[in-house]
Design a protein around this motif. Structure first.
Motif, PDB file in Angstrom:
ATOM      1  N   GLY A  98      26.000  44.078 129.055  1.00 23.33           N
ATOM      2  CA  GLY A  98      26.683  44.898 128.062  1.00 23.33           C
ATOM      3  C   GLY A  98      27.285  46.134 128.692  1.00 23.33           C
ATOM      4  N   SER A  99      28.478  46.507 128.260  1.00 26.42           N
ATOM      5  CA  SER A  99      29.236  47.579 128.903  1.00 26.42           C
ATOM      6  C   SER A  99      28.839  48.950 128.376  1.00 26.42           C
ATOM      7  CB  SER A  99      30.730  47.341 128.686  1.00 26.42           C
ATOM      8  OG  SER A  99      31.499  48.138 129.549  1.00 26.42           O
ATOM      9  N   THR A 237      28.970  40.905 107.342  1.00 26.88           N
ATOM     10  CA  THR A 237      27.650  40.576 107.877  1.00 26.88           C
ATOM     11  C   THR A 237      27.575  40.920 109.362  1.00 26.88           C
ATOM     12  OG1 THR A 237      28.250  38.310 108.511  1.00 26.88           O
ATOM     13  CG2 THR A 237      27.486  38.667 106.233  1.00 26.88           C
ATOM     14  N   ASN A 238      26.350  41.126 109.843  1.00 28.21           N
ATOM     15  CA  ASN A 238      26.145  41.397 111.268  1.00 28.21           C
ATOM     16  C   ASN A 238      26.486  40.182 112.112  1.00 28.21           C
ATOM     17  OD1 ASN A 238      25.265  44.051 110.896  1.00 28.21           O
ATOM     18  ND2 ASN A 238      23.165  43.394 110.503  1.00 28.21           N
ATOM     19  N   GLY A 239      26.315  39.000 111.529  1.00 26.81           N
ATOM     20  CA  GLY A 239      26.659  37.777 112.251  1.00 26.81           C
ATOM     21  C   GLY A 239      28.146  37.714 112.566  1.00 26.81           C
ATOM     22  N   GLN A 240      28.982  38.095 111.619  1.00 28.99           N
ATOM     23  CA  GLN A 240      30.423  38.118 111.854  1.00 28.99           C
ATOM     24  C   GLN A 240      30.783  39.128 112.933  1.00 28.99           C
ATOM     25  OE1 GLN A 240      31.854  38.979 107.894  1.00 28.99           O
ATOM     26  NE2 GLN A 240      32.108  36.819 107.373  1.00 28.99           N
ATOM     27  N   LYS A 241      30.134  40.297 112.887  1.00 26.01           N
ATOM     28  CA  LYS A 241      30.384  41.313 113.911  1.00 26.01           C
ATOM     29  C   LYS A 241      30.009  40.785 115.294  1.00 26.01           C
ATOM     30  CE  LYS A 241      29.549  45.254 110.823  1.00 26.01           C
ATOM     31  NZ  LYS A 241      28.707  46.449 110.560  1.00 26.01           N
ATOM     32  N   GLY A 246      31.483  39.426 120.349  1.00 22.49           N
ATOM     33  CA  GLY A 246      31.160  38.615 121.512  1.00 22.49           C
ATOM     34  C   GLY A 246      32.394  37.990 122.141  1.00 22.49           C
ATOM     35  N   LEU A 247      33.274  37.462 121.308  1.00 19.83           N
ATOM     36  CA  LEU A 247      34.514  36.875 121.825  1.00 19.83           C
ATOM     37  C   LEU A 247      35.368  37.934 122.518  1.00 19.83           C
ATOM     38  CD1 LEU A 247      35.487  34.514 118.849  1.00 19.83           C
ATOM     39  CD2 LEU A 247      34.710  33.825 121.129  1.00 19.83           C
ATOM     40  N   ALA A 248      35.466  39.106 121.904  1.00 17.36           N
ATOM     41  CA  ALA A 248      36.273  40.183 122.497  1.00 17.36           C
ATOM     42  C   ALA A 248      35.702  40.626 123.838  1.00 17.36           C
ATOM     43  CB  ALA A 248      36.341  41.370 121.535  1.00 17.36           C
ATOM     44  N   VAL A 307      36.877  50.516 125.061  1.00 18.45           N
ATOM     45  CA  VAL A 307      36.928  49.417 124.086  1.00 18.45           C
ATOM     46  C   VAL A 307      35.709  48.507 124.248  1.00 18.45           C
ATOM     47  CG1 VAL A 307      38.266  47.448 123.251  1.00 18.45           C
ATOM     48  CG2 VAL A 307      39.449  49.497 124.083  1.00 18.45           C
ATOM     49  N   ALA A 308      35.402  48.150 125.509  1.00 18.11           N
ATOM     50  CA  ALA A 308      34.255  47.265 125.759  1.00 18.11           C
ATOM     51  C   ALA A 308      32.952  47.921 125.340  1.00 18.11           C
ATOM     52  CB  ALA A 308      34.216  46.905 127.247  1.00 18.11           C
ATOM     53  N   MET A 309      32.814  49.218 125.641  1.00 20.04           N
ATOM     54  CA  MET A 309      31.590  49.931 125.259  1.00 20.04           C
ATOM     55  C   MET A 309      31.414  49.950 123.745  1.00 20.04           C
ATOM     56  SD  MET A 309      30.819  54.010 125.437  1.00 20.04           S
ATOM     57  CE  MET A 309      31.790  54.179 123.919  1.00 20.04           C
ATOM     58  N   THR A 310      32.467  50.343 123.025  1.00 21.67           N
ATOM     59  CA  THR A 310      32.351  50.456 121.576  1.00 21.67           C
ATOM     60  C   THR A 310      32.161  49.093 120.934  1.00 21.67           C
ATOM     61  OG1 THR A 310      33.882  52.324 121.727  1.00 21.67           O
ATOM     62  CG2 THR A 310      33.381  51.503 119.539  1.00 21.67           C
ATOM     63  N   THR A 311      32.824  48.072 121.465  1.00 22.86           N
ATOM     64  CA  THR A 311      32.650  46.714 120.941  1.00 22.86           C
ATOM     65  C   THR A 311      31.207  46.263 121.127  1.00 22.86           C
ATOM     66  OG1 THR A 311      34.962  46.201 121.463  1.00 22.86           O
ATOM     67  CG2 THR A 311      33.485  44.344 121.066  1.00 22.86           C
ATOM     68  N   THR A 312      30.609  46.607 122.254  1.00 24.44           N
ATOM     69  CA  THR A 312      29.204  46.270 122.486  1.00 24.44           C
ATOM     70  C   THR A 312      28.310  46.922 121.435  1.00 24.44           C
ATOM     71  OG1 THR A 312      29.606  46.098 124.879  1.00 24.44           O
ATOM     72  CG2 THR A 312      27.314  46.357 124.158  1.00 24.44           C
TER      73      THR A 312
END
Length: 564
Positions: A98-99, A237-241, A246-248, A307-312
């Motif tokens: 994770g970033s 839902t958290n699952g959608q997030k 994860g894909l991003a 972007v990677a950090m916040t997406t994580t």
């Protein structure tokens, strides 16, 4: 000393757990199938999601903001569960790539330990706050082996007063934590770097340019953080997030491998001048003979690290923002130096120095902690040869960011809630005060259809107040009645049965919303309206009154406690 020791142990523990996970993945899983490494962060976030949902049964909290909220609204009381949760969730997130960073979770765990030790020994709120600051300083001192920067961080970010009474405990905690780190990890440092290129006067303009660049990048960092969270909050839902995040993350890691993990190796490679190793294997390997392709890839890291950090985070991971800030700053500093050296105007600057000072510029801008940035880099380099360029770049970055972004990632949400402590004593005292402590409920309530006679016998005769709330059967405030408004007719018995409270009541000049008004807003309402009493409403229900005299008395008492 005890807090410093424990903070050092927490830092050593969280690092070793993370390194253990990384070693296991590297030796057993990943390098046998190297092409799958970019999906590992998704697995780590998924494991964190399962742990928090089925074991901890609570959402992931951001480390520093949760501590700041505890200091302002919970008297520095932190739940014991927050001691061990960061030691599990952060290594899972970072160990799987994770970033994000480990420093924030280490501070959170150490702060929880210090809070609970304070409760165990029945320490007062002010001292407990100082102990939490000591824990934060200890965690930073242990990880970076930089005790001075650690002390300044606690003062700048936790808004501690810089007095001898606070400075000495912070110093002891930092030294104790550094010694703990030396004992368990030896004398190794995160950045093995010695300044070989001295500061030259002719480079001053370039450091100003770097300061402007890091200031703009800091604004971008903050904006992208909040906009990315706003995007993920659209999902129900958290699952959608987790799926979208994860894909991003997988796509970003495939094209920009240095976004994988914390990024200390990336920074060290740039400091060593080995940008090819820093970039790793990318789809653009055959073009790396061109310096401008390398510059473009480093710009990509600068842009996409935030972007990677916040997406994580938004996908459900756990970690900190300080290390990603340093990674982004190192990439930007290196980019600026490479552009200056290769633009064809016969200029030459030290890429290593710009890499270091770029980190300081981002820390200053993103965290609004300029002194922390200066002393952290000074201690990392083992001297003060770069002190002048550090001051130039850091001050430029801070001025630009502070004027564009009032609050940091740590403090924006707390400021909006009125729960942020600052170095402004007046603001901090109001933040520490609670509305419950000043609400007065000994007012006799009247009903609008009550006759004047009943009101005099059941209200005025039994009250020592000259103000009466008027409420309906649902406890909604429909008006107030002042004794002065009925003084000239209260002895006219002919009106006792022919008039009612509704005849004499009036609407209050304003009211206090229990759920939304901060103490600062309450104080402002008294100032703007020029009244002595205001009713308090919670979800439409009358709760009581706040008087200006009670408010000012409570304020003075809190101010004395805060400053002594």
């Amino acid at each position: 000393m005890l807090i410093g020791l424990l903070a050092g142990l927490v830092s050593v523990t969280i690092k070793n757990i993370t390194f253990g996970i990384e070693w296991l993945l590297e030796k057993v899983i990943v390098w046998s199938q190297n092409s799958i490494y970019f999906i590992l962060p998704v697995i780590g976030i998924w494991l964190v999601y399962l742990f928090m949902k089925y074991v901890a049964k609570k959402p992931v909290e951001h480390a520093i903001p949760s501590i700041l909220f505890s200091l302002s609204k919970k008297n520095g009381l932190i739940k014991p569960s927050k001691i061990y949760l960061p030691l599990i969730t952060a290594p899972l997130t970072v160990g799987f790539g994770g970033s994000v960073g480990l420093l924030g979770p280490a501070i959170a765990s150490a702060s929880a330990i210090s809070s609970n030790i304070g409760q165990l020994f029945h320490i007062d709120r002010k001292t407990r706050t100082l102990l939490i600051g000591c824990a934060a300083a200890g965690a930073i001192a242990s990880i970076f082996k930089s005790p001075i920067a650690a002390i300044i961080f606690a003062i700048e970010v936790f808004s501690l007063d810089l007095t001898f009474a606070s400075l000495l405990p912070l110093l002891i905690a930092s030294v104790s934590s550094v010694l703990t780190s030396y004992f368990f990890l030896g004398d190794g440092v995160l950045f093995n770097f010695n300044v070989s290129d001295k500061f030259l006067l002719k480079d001053t303009l370039f450091y100003i340019v770097l300061g402007i660049g890091t200031g703009i990048a800091s604004i971008y960092f903050s904006k992208i953080y909040f906009s990315t969270y706003a995007f993920f909050n659209r999902f129900k839902t958290n699952g959608q997030k987790l799926i979208v995040g994860g894909l991003a993350i997988g796509v970003m890691l495939y094209f920009i491998p240095p976004l994988y993990g914390e990024g200390f190796g990336f920074i060290n490679d740039l400091l060593d001048g080995n940008h090819l190793h820093a970039l790793g294997h990318t789809p653009f390997d055959k073009y790396l003979g061109n310096i401008w392709v390398i510059i473009a890839l480093l710009i990509g890291i600068t842009i996409f690290k935030a972007v990677a950090m916040t997406t994580t985070f938004a996908a459900g991971g756990s970690g900190g923002i300080i290390i990603p800030t340093m990674v982004m700053g190192s990439a930007l500093g290196n980019v600026v130096a490479k552009i200056i050296n290769n633009v064809g105007l016969n200029f030459h600057v030290s890429e290593a120095n710009f890499t270091l000072i770029g980190m300081a510029g981002l820390i200053s801008g993103v965290l609004h902690a300029p002194l922390t940035a200066i002393f952290l880099i000074a201690e990392i380099t083992g001297g003060y040869e770069l002190f002048v360029p550090l001051m130039i770049t850091v001050s430029m970055s801070f001025i630009i960011t502070r004027n564009a972004v009032e609050h940091t990632i740590y403090t924006k949400e707390l400021a909006e809630k009125g729960a942020l402590l600052t170095h402004d004593k007046d603001h901090s005292v109001l933040t520490l005060m609670t509305l419950d402590s000043v609400i007065e409920k000994d007012f006799i309530a009247l009903h609008p259809d009550m006759s004047l006679g009943d009101m005099l016998h059941k209200g005025v005769a039994k009250s020592n107040r000259n103000l009466f709330p008027v409420i309906d059967e649902n406890k909604h405030l429909v008006g107030i009645l002042l004794l002065d408004d009925i003084r000239n007719i209260m002895f006219d018995q002919s009106l006792y049965h022919s008039t009612s409270v509704e005849t004499f009541m009036q609407m209050p000049p304003g009211f206090i919303d229990y759920n939304h008004d901060s103490m600062k807003q309450v104080m402002q309402k008294f100032q703007d309206l020029g009244v002595w009493n205001l009713p308090v409403i919670k979800n439409g229900i009358y709760m009581g009154f706040v008087s200006k005299s009670k408010l000012l008395t409570a304020y003075r008492r809190e101010l004395i406690n805060f400053t002594t």
